[in-house]
Design a protein around this motif. Sequence first.
Motif, mmCIF file in Angstrom:
data_model
loop_
_atom_site.group_PDB
_atom_site.id
_atom_site.type_symbol
_atom_site.label_atom_id
_atom_site.label_comp_id
_atom_site.label_asym_id
_atom_site.label_seq_id
_atom_site.Cartn_x
_atom_site.Cartn_y
_atom_site.Cartn_z
ATOM 1 N N LYS A 199 0.801 -1.219 0.000
ATOM 2 C CA LYS A 199 0.000 0.000 0.000
ATOM 3 C C LYS A 199 0.840 1.279 0.000
ATOM 4 N N VAL A 200 2.088 1.165 -0.463
ATOM 5 C CA VAL A 200 2.961 2.339 -0.571
ATOM 6 C C VAL A 200 3.672 2.291 -1.925
ATOM 7 N N ILE A 201 4.195 3.434 -2.318
ATOM 8 C CA ILE A 201 4.941 3.501 -3.576
ATOM 9 C C ILE A 201 6.185 2.612 -3.479
ATOM 10 N N SER A 202 6.404 1.827 -4.505
ATOM 11 C CA SER A 202 7.570 0.928 -4.514
ATOM 12 C C SER A 202 8.540 1.359 -5.615
ATOM 13 N N ARG A 203 9.795 0.991 -5.399
ATOM 14 C CA ARG A 203 10.823 1.307 -6.409
ATOM 15 C C ARG A 203 11.844 0.181 -6.432
ATOM 16 N N GLU A 204 12.067 -0.364 -7.609
ATOM 17 C CA GLU A 204 13.042 -1.442 -7.756
ATOM 18 C C GLU A 204 13.477 -1.534 -9.221
ATOM 19 N N GLU A 205 14.559 -2.268 -9.439
ATOM 20 C CA GLU A 205 15.051 -2.461 -10.804
ATOM 21 C C GLU A 205 14.371 -3.681 -11.421
ATOM 22 N N GLU A 206 13.899 -3.517 -12.656
ATOM 23 C CA GLU A 206 13.300 -4.625 -13.388
ATOM 24 C C GLU A 206 14.079 -4.839 -14.685
ATOM 25 N N ILE A 207 14.272 -6.094 -15.041
ATOM 26 C CA ILE A 207 15.095 -6.455 -16.199
ATOM 27 C C ILE A 207 14.208 -7.001 -17.304
ATOM 28 N N ASP A 212 16.967 -9.089 -29.534
ATOM 29 C CA ASP A 212 18.300 -9.111 -30.130
ATOM 30 C C ASP A 212 19.352 -9.714 -29.209
ATOM 31 N N GLY A 213 18.925 -10.209 -28.048
ATOM 32 C CA GLY A 213 19.858 -10.843 -27.121
ATOM 33 C C GLY A 213 20.372 -9.910 -26.046
ATOM 34 N N SER A 214 20.097 -8.625 -26.170
ATOM 35 C CA SER A 214 20.559 -7.677 -25.154
ATOM 36 C C SER A 214 19.612 -7.693 -23.962
ATOM 37 N N VAL A 215 20.041 -7.083 -22.883
ATOM 38 C CA VAL A 215 19.247 -6.987 -21.656
ATOM 39 C C VAL A 215 19.157 -5.520 -21.268
ATOM 40 N N ARG A 216 17.950 -5.051 -21.015
ATOM 41 C CA ARG A 216 17.742 -3.665 -20.610
ATOM 42 C C ARG A 216 17.311 -3.641 -19.138
ATOM 43 N N VAL A 217 17.838 -2.694 -18.394
ATOM 44 C CA VAL A 217 17.523 -2.542 -16.975
ATOM 45 C C VAL A 217 16.701 -1.266 -16.805
ATOM 46 N N PHE A 218 15.573 -1.381 -16.062
ATOM 47 C CA PHE A 218 14.682 -0.242 -15.863
ATOM 48 C C PHE A 218 14.551 0.072 -14.369
ATOM 49 N N ASP A 219 14.568 1.359 -14.061
ATOM 50 C CA ASP A 219 14.270 1.829 -12.709
ATOM 51 C C ASP A 219 12.755 1.985 -12.632
ATOM 52 N N ALA A 220 12.072 1.026 -11.975
ATOM 53 C CA ALA A 220 10.603 0.959 -11.983
ATOM 54 C C ALA A 220 10.031 1.553 -10.700
ATOM 55 N N ILE A 221 9.106 2.501 -10.868
ATOM 56 C CA ILE A 221 8.374 3.096 -9.749
ATOM 57 C C ILE A 221 6.898 2.754 -9.935
ATOM 58 N N LYS A 222 6.253 2.205 -8.869
ATOM 59 C CA LYS A 222 4.845 1.800 -8.968
ATOM 60 C C LYS A 222 4.051 2.474 -7.859
ATOM 61 N N ILE A 223 2.928 3.079 -8.305
ATOM 62 C CA ILE A 223 2.090 3.863 -7.383
ATOM 63 C C ILE A 223 0.728 3.179 -7.284
ATOM 64 N N PRO A 224 0.380 2.634 -6.122
ATOM 65 C CA PRO A 224 -0.936 1.985 -5.980
ATOM 66 C C PRO A 224 -2.027 3.042 -5.733
ATOM 67 N N LEU A 225 -3.214 2.835 -6.345
ATOM 68 C CA LEU A 225 -4.337 3.765 -6.182
ATOM 69 C C LEU A 225 -5.500 3.030 -5.511
ATOM 70 N N PHE A 226 -6.179 3.745 -4.574
ATOM 71 C CA PHE A 226 -7.295 3.149 -3.836
ATOM 72 C C PHE A 226 -8.473 4.117 -3.834
ATOM 73 N N ARG A 234 -9.093 -1.415 -4.029
ATOM 74 C CA ARG A 234 -8.148 -1.050 -5.087
ATOM 75 C C ARG A 234 -8.848 -0.315 -6.229
ATOM 76 N N LYS A 235 -8.166 0.719 -6.706
ATOM 77 C CA LYS A 235 -8.679 1.479 -7.836
ATOM 78 C C LYS A 235 -7.835 1.264 -9.095
ATOM 79 N N GLY A 236 -6.553 1.185 -8.930
ATOM 80 C CA GLY A 236 -5.664 0.983 -10.080
ATOM 81 C C GLY A 236 -4.204 1.094 -9.668
ATOM 82 N N LEU A 237 -3.357 1.185 -10.675
ATOM 83 C CA LEU A 237 -1.914 1.272 -10.401
ATOM 84 C C LEU A 237 -1.238 2.008 -11.549
ATOM 85 N N VAL A 238 -0.307 2.885 -11.217
ATOM 86 C CA VAL A 238 0.492 3.602 -12.215
ATOM 87 C C VAL A 238 1.922 3.068 -12.142
#
Length: 666
Positions: A199-207, A212-226, A234-238
């Motif tokens: 129930k709080v904003i989360s932040r983590e790396e997602e791969i 093409d065989g490469s790997v991309r790393v993303f800094d992912a921030i997720k905001i839960p909505l209620f 629950r209402k949604g998620l950004v």
Amino acid sequence: MEKEFFRSIINKADFGYVLLSSEVFNNYRNSVIEDANEAFASMVGCVSAKIIGTKTVSSNCPFFGGDFENIVKNSIIIPVFHFVPELGKGFHIESVKSAEGQVALIVRDDSEMSSAYTALKEKQEQLKTLIDATPDIICFKDSKGRWLEANASCLAAFALRKEDYTGKSDKELADFTLPIFREALEACARSDESTWQKKVISREEEIISMPDGSVRVFDAIKIPLFYDAEKTVRKGLVALGRDITDLKNAYNEIRRQAGLIRSLFNTIPDLIFYKDLNGVYLGCNKAFAEFVGENTESIVGKSDYDLFAREIAEEFVANDKIMLAMRQPRINDEWIEYKNGSRHLVATVKTPYYSADGELSGLLGISRDITELNRQSRELQEINANLHDTIVRETEKNRKYEQILFNQKKLADIGNIISAMAHHWRQPLNALGLYIQDICQTYREDGLNKSYIKDFETTCMQLIGSLSDTIDNFSDFFRPQGNNSAFKIMTEIRDILKIYEAKLAYHGINFSSSCICGSNFMDCQEFYEESSACGYQNIVVDGYKDEFKQAFINVLQNAVDALDEESYPDLKEKIISVDVTSENDRLLIRIFNNGRQIPEYVAERIYNPYFTTKGEGKGTGIGLYLTKNIIENYMRGRLYFENVENGVAFYISLPVRDLKPVRETT
């Protein structure tokens, strides 16, 4: 009766009324429409008689579409606004739920809210355009994690088109899109659920693995909505994601380089430290920490007064201030004492360092232990004090040694010259013997007369003159010169070859020679005073004539020895040639013999003193050593050899005054 009365009241009401019943608890998507008043039918553009008794999902009424199920659930708790795009307007909904599970919806047409919603939609379109333009991933999901909206960067990351993702969850898209994205999408679903649970904003790396065989790393921030403040519905998620692959790689490379620099920093035996403008240590290497007797972390933040005795600290601080005032690197020698009591002399270089904007920030110091260097320097000074006498003494010793070697080789060369003279004298002596026998025979036969005696005298004197010339050549060769002078090198070569011609013939050696002009060398010398002479015979070389003649004889004699029958008994024809040519304004003398080539193990030592491949008693081992010394140290020339086709060629290269033909005038 009451039911009919209640219904007549509801039908006259200006608000919409809908009664829903659900066969499955809380499943309002498939609930049955038990009742609906005319006001509601008018609002939504439906006929109440046609929708009553049908399920909401199959009623063909747009009001019950979209996220209607969650709208009902939320309206039971709080009033909600429900916009229906197909109708172009919105509705204010409040709900009441009975104990039997029936839900009564009170629906009001909210025109103001609809206008506001229309304006909001315009803003949303503008916002969507902006979101689509951003390079970061942006994705909106509903309360069940189904994709509602995603920008172009998000679609590109998963190779999706807009019609592919709408209304689908991450797990559904894992089956729908390329297999390579399955792991990443399943990880996204797990991460979404974890964010809702916390129930709080989360932040983590997602791969995300790419096709093409490469790997991309993303800094992912997720905001839960209620929907509610308690965050129970629950209402949604950004979801926001920034591609940090390049940043991550750069960061890892910086860490790698920093680690390398740190290792190098701590491996350097010199004492390295840096301070701020107040003299506070900001860092140091391992060697400096060992000198201080503390670890590097504890030194940071301290000053010289915290680490050293006051007298030493004041000296260090004074040197720092001088350098910072000058703003130039400064070197000074300092005696320092380690914690173990050992004293060392160090040369300390202190230099200012600046910030990125050019402001003076502090100083960097490097101290190198020069204790041993100082000791060696003192010893070197003592050695230098006596060096002149040592050089004179050793030079005289080497001169005497070289003179001994030179004399030894001179004696050996005398033997070779005497041997050549013997071969040269043999023919005229034999001729004299024959003439003496002939005059005796003529006398006995009483045939002597004045003419005969005259011819006999002339012939004998010619033979004796030839013997005398040989003695003169021999005397000239061994007459000491002892000084550096200019001499005609072609004349010296000719004199030596004249002495050796008979010896070469005696040993059955086929001898030839050539001049720079291309003619036979001996012919050019024989007639050099005539107008047809080539003119190269008068070329002058600066050097030591006597030493050059000995060097030339050494090389020529080595060629004769290489064709010795004992050394090379199966050689059918013996050949020696002496060719004089020019090479880049230098005179090049080539002495060739068709003996065996020189093997590599001999070539490596051929110029070493006392090294010889000849049999016992046949060589001193100093000939080529002295020859190389004479040619290269006395004549400024070069001596070298090559294994060539069918034999070996030695080369003597000498600088000359002028390689142009010179004709003497009388």
